[in-house]
Design a protein around this motif. Structure first.
Motif, PDB file in Angstrom:
ATOM      1  N   VAL A 125       0.841  -1.198   0.000  1.00 12.10           N
ATOM      2  CA  VAL A 125       0.000   0.000   0.000  1.00 12.10           C
ATOM      3  C   VAL A 125       0.877   1.249   0.000  1.00 12.10           C
ATOM      4  CG1 VAL A 125      -1.602   1.337   1.446  1.00 12.10           C
ATOM      5  CG2 VAL A 125      -2.060  -1.079   0.988  1.00 12.10           C
ATOM      6  N   ALA A 126       1.901   1.257   0.840  1.00  9.07           N
ATOM      7  CA  ALA A 126       2.800   2.416   0.914  1.00  9.07           C
ATOM      8  C   ALA A 126       3.615   2.564  -0.368  1.00  9.07           C
ATOM      9  CB  ALA A 126       3.721   2.284   2.120  1.00  9.07           C
ATOM     10  N   ARG A 127       4.184   1.463  -0.840  1.00 10.38           N
ATOM     11  CA  ARG A 127       5.053   1.497  -2.023  1.00 10.38           C
ATOM     12  C   ARG A 127       4.305   1.972  -3.264  1.00 10.38           C
ATOM     13  NH1 ARG A 127       6.125  -4.023  -3.227  1.00 10.38           N
ATOM     14  NH2 ARG A 127       4.359  -3.852  -4.627  1.00 10.38           N
ATOM     15  N   ASP A 128       3.080   1.477  -3.444  1.00  9.31           N
ATOM     16  CA  ASP A 128       2.344   1.755  -4.672  1.00  9.31           C
ATOM     17  C   ASP A 128       1.341   2.895  -4.531  1.00  9.31           C
ATOM     18  OD1 ASP A 128       3.798  -0.321  -5.749  1.00  9.31           O
ATOM     19  OD2 ASP A 128       2.156  -1.770  -5.666  1.00  9.31           O
ATOM     20  N   GLY A 129       1.318   3.533  -3.372  1.00 14.13           N
ATOM     21  CA  GLY A 129       0.396   4.645  -3.168  1.00 14.13           C
ATOM     22  C   GLY A 129      -1.067   4.239  -3.246  1.00 14.13           C
ATOM     23  N   LEU A 130      -1.360   3.042  -2.774  1.00 13.43           N
ATOM     24  CA  LEU A 130      -2.724   2.535  -2.842  1.00 13.43           C
ATOM     25  C   LEU A 130      -3.593   3.141  -1.747  1.00 13.43           C
ATOM     26  CD1 LEU A 130      -1.896  -1.228  -3.476  1.00 13.43           C
ATOM     27  CD2 LEU A 130      -2.423   0.551  -5.164  1.00 13.43           C
ATOM     28  N   LYS A 131      -4.880   3.066  -1.931  1.00 13.77           N
ATOM     29  CA  LYS A 131      -5.861   3.530  -0.952  1.00 13.77           C
ATOM     30  C   LYS A 131      -6.809   2.381  -0.637  1.00 13.77           C
ATOM     31  CE  LYS A 131      -4.549   7.836  -0.861  1.00 13.77           C
ATOM     32  NZ  LYS A 131      -3.837   8.337   0.285  1.00 13.77           N
ATOM     33  N   VAL A 132      -7.320   2.370   0.579  1.00 14.74           N
ATOM     34  CA  VAL A 132      -8.293   1.372   1.009  1.00 14.74           C
ATOM     35  C   VAL A 132      -9.531   2.119   1.493  1.00 14.74           C
ATOM     36  CG1 VAL A 132      -8.790  -0.464   2.669  1.00 14.74           C
ATOM     37  CG2 VAL A 132      -6.511  -0.296   1.628  1.00 14.74           C
ATOM     38  N   LEU A 133     -10.675   1.774   0.932  1.00 15.17           N
ATOM     39  CA  LEU A 133     -11.937   2.404   1.277  1.00 15.17           C
ATOM     40  C   LEU A 133     -12.802   1.386   2.019  1.00 15.17           C
ATOM     41  CD1 LEU A 133     -13.948   4.782   0.940  1.00 15.17           C
ATOM     42  CD2 LEU A 133     -14.597   3.761  -1.262  1.00 15.17           C
ATOM     43  N   ALA A 134     -13.361   1.801   3.150  1.00 10.98           N
ATOM     44  CA  ALA A 134     -14.186   0.890   3.946  1.00 10.98           C
ATOM     45  C   ALA A 134     -15.370   1.643   4.530  1.00 10.98           C
ATOM     46  CB  ALA A 134     -13.356   0.281   5.068  1.00 10.98           C
ATOM     47  N   TYR A 135     -16.470   0.947   4.668  1.00 16.02           N
ATOM     48  CA  TYR A 135     -17.685   1.519   5.250  1.00 16.02           C
ATOM     49  C   TYR A 135     -18.191   0.608   6.359  1.00 16.02           C
ATOM     50  CZ  TYR A 135     -18.185   4.671   1.289  1.00 16.02           C
ATOM     51  OH  TYR A 135     -17.977   5.654   0.356  1.00 16.02           O
ATOM     52  N   ARG A 136     -18.805   1.234   7.355  1.00 18.39           N
ATOM     53  CA  ARG A 136     -19.483   0.497   8.414  1.00 18.39           C
ATOM     54  C   ARG A 136     -20.562   1.396   8.988  1.00 18.39           C
ATOM     55  NH1 ARG A 136     -17.799   2.345  13.436  1.00 18.39           N
ATOM     56  NH2 ARG A 136     -18.647   0.534  14.499  1.00 18.39           N
ATOM     57  N   PHE A 137     -21.540   0.780   9.649  1.00 16.07           N
ATOM     58  CA  PHE A 137     -22.515   1.537  10.415  1.00 16.07           C
ATOM     59  C   PHE A 137     -21.977   1.712  11.826  1.00 16.07           C
ATOM     60  CE2 PHE A 137     -25.438  -0.296   7.206  1.00 16.07           C
ATOM     61  CZ  PHE A 137     -26.028   0.872   6.759  1.00 16.07           C
ATOM     62  N   ASP A 138     -22.352   2.804  12.474  1.00 17.62           N
ATOM     63  CA  ASP A 138     -21.783   3.112  13.792  1.00 17.62           C
ATOM     64  C   ASP A 138     -22.194   2.135  14.895  1.00 17.62           C
ATOM     65  OD1 ASP A 138     -24.412   4.034  14.194  1.00 17.62           O
ATOM     66  OD2 ASP A 138     -23.806   6.114  14.530  1.00 17.62           O
ATOM     67  N   ASN A 139     -23.228   1.338  14.682  1.00 19.80           N
ATOM     68  CA  ASN A 139     -23.625   0.361  15.698  1.00 19.80           C
ATOM     69  C   ASN A 139     -23.243  -1.068  15.331  1.00 19.80           C
ATOM     70  OD1 ASN A 139     -25.484  -0.195  13.659  1.00 19.80           O
ATOM     71  ND2 ASN A 139     -27.165  -0.561  15.095  1.00 19.80           N
ATOM     72  N   ASP A 140     -22.426  -1.236  14.318  1.00 20.36           N
ATOM     73  CA  ASP A 140     -22.039  -2.581  13.876  1.00 20.36           C
ATOM     74  C   ASP A 140     -21.195  -3.251  14.951  1.00 20.36           C
ATOM     75  OD1 ASP A 140     -21.138  -4.880  12.609  1.00 20.36           O
ATOM     76  OD2 ASP A 140     -20.583  -3.852  10.759  1.00 20.36           O
ATOM     77  N   ARG A 141     -21.690  -4.333  15.502  1.00 17.25           N
ATOM     78  CA  ARG A 141     -20.924  -5.019  16.542  1.00 17.25           C
ATOM     79  C   ARG A 141     -19.943  -6.030  15.963  1.00 17.25           C
ATOM     80  NH1 ARG A 141     -26.294  -7.311  18.319  1.00 17.25           N
ATOM     81  NH2 ARG A 141     -26.382  -9.359  17.361  1.00 17.25           N
ATOM     82  N   TRP A 142     -19.985  -6.249  14.651  1.00 21.48           N
ATOM     83  CA  TRP A 142     -19.061  -7.191  14.010  1.00 21.48           C
ATOM     84  C   TRP A 142     -17.855  -6.454  13.402  1.00 21.48           C
ATOM     85  CZ3 TRP A 142     -20.415 -11.399  16.098  1.00 21.48           C
ATOM     86  CH2 TRP A 142     -21.749 -11.667  16.337  1.00 21.48           C
ATOM     87  N   CYS A 143     -18.093  -5.317  12.828  1.00 21.09           N
ATOM     88  CA  CYS A 143     -16.995  -4.466  12.356  1.00 21.09           C
ATOM     89  C   CYS A 143     -17.065  -3.192  13.184  1.00 21.09           C
ATOM     90  CB  CYS A 143     -17.106  -4.164  10.870  1.00 21.09           C
ATOM     91  SG  CYS A 143     -15.762  -3.086  10.312  1.00 21.09           S
ATOM     92  N   THR A 144     -16.306  -3.168  14.235  1.00 21.84           N
ATOM     93  CA  THR A 144     -16.378  -2.105  15.234  1.00 21.84           C
ATOM     94  C   THR A 144     -15.431  -0.952  14.911  1.00 21.84           C
ATOM     95  OG1 THR A 144     -14.609  -3.066  16.542  1.00 21.84           O
ATOM     96  CG2 THR A 144     -16.846  -3.873  16.989  1.00 21.84           C
TER      97      THR A 144
END
Length: 124
Positions: free
Chosen positions: A29-48
């Motif tokens: 990610v650093a070497r190639d200048g990549l970006k990571v996009l992620a979404y979650r809901f604020d009450n998600d107990r699985w992806c906190t």
């Protein structure tokens, strides 16, 4: 893009990746200048919030974690999500609200644009 980053279920701040693989991902990610996009809901107990913090720790500013308010989730998801999962973890699938201007539909459109830009395609 991180899609439904819910694992490991028993470690809210874990990433379900070996230390060696995590280091390789961070380096690429650093070497190639990549970006990571992620979404979650604020009450998600699985992806906190702890999980997003772990991704940010690993990837730094390359991690773009976006959090939607729980009340914007589809209130009538399929039975598995409603009865078993018990919270809204699926921003652009089970909990998507397909209405113009809705935050989940905007998230979906942002994801499509993100992928199209990086894959060198443009939606028609």
């Amino acid at each position: 893009m991180v899609n439904h980053p819910s694992l490991p279920l028993d470690d809210p701040g874990g990433l379900e990746i070996s230390d060696e693989d995590a280091a390789a991902v961070a380096e690429r990610v650093a070497r190639d200048g990549l970006k990571v996009l992620a979404y979650r809901f604020d009450n998600d107990r699985w992806c906190t919030g702890r999980r997003f913090a772990a991704y940010r720790s690993l990837l730094g500013d390359a991690f773009d974690g976006r959090v939607l308010k729980a009340e914007t989730a589809n209130t009538n998801p399929p039975p598995f999500f409603r009865d078993i999962v018990g919270c809204a973890p699926s921003v652009v699938t089970a909990h998507l609200v397909d209405q113009d201007g809705h935050p989940t539909l905007q998230a979906r459109d942002e994801i499509i644009a993100f992928l199209a830009e990086r894959l060198g395609t443009r939606p028609e």
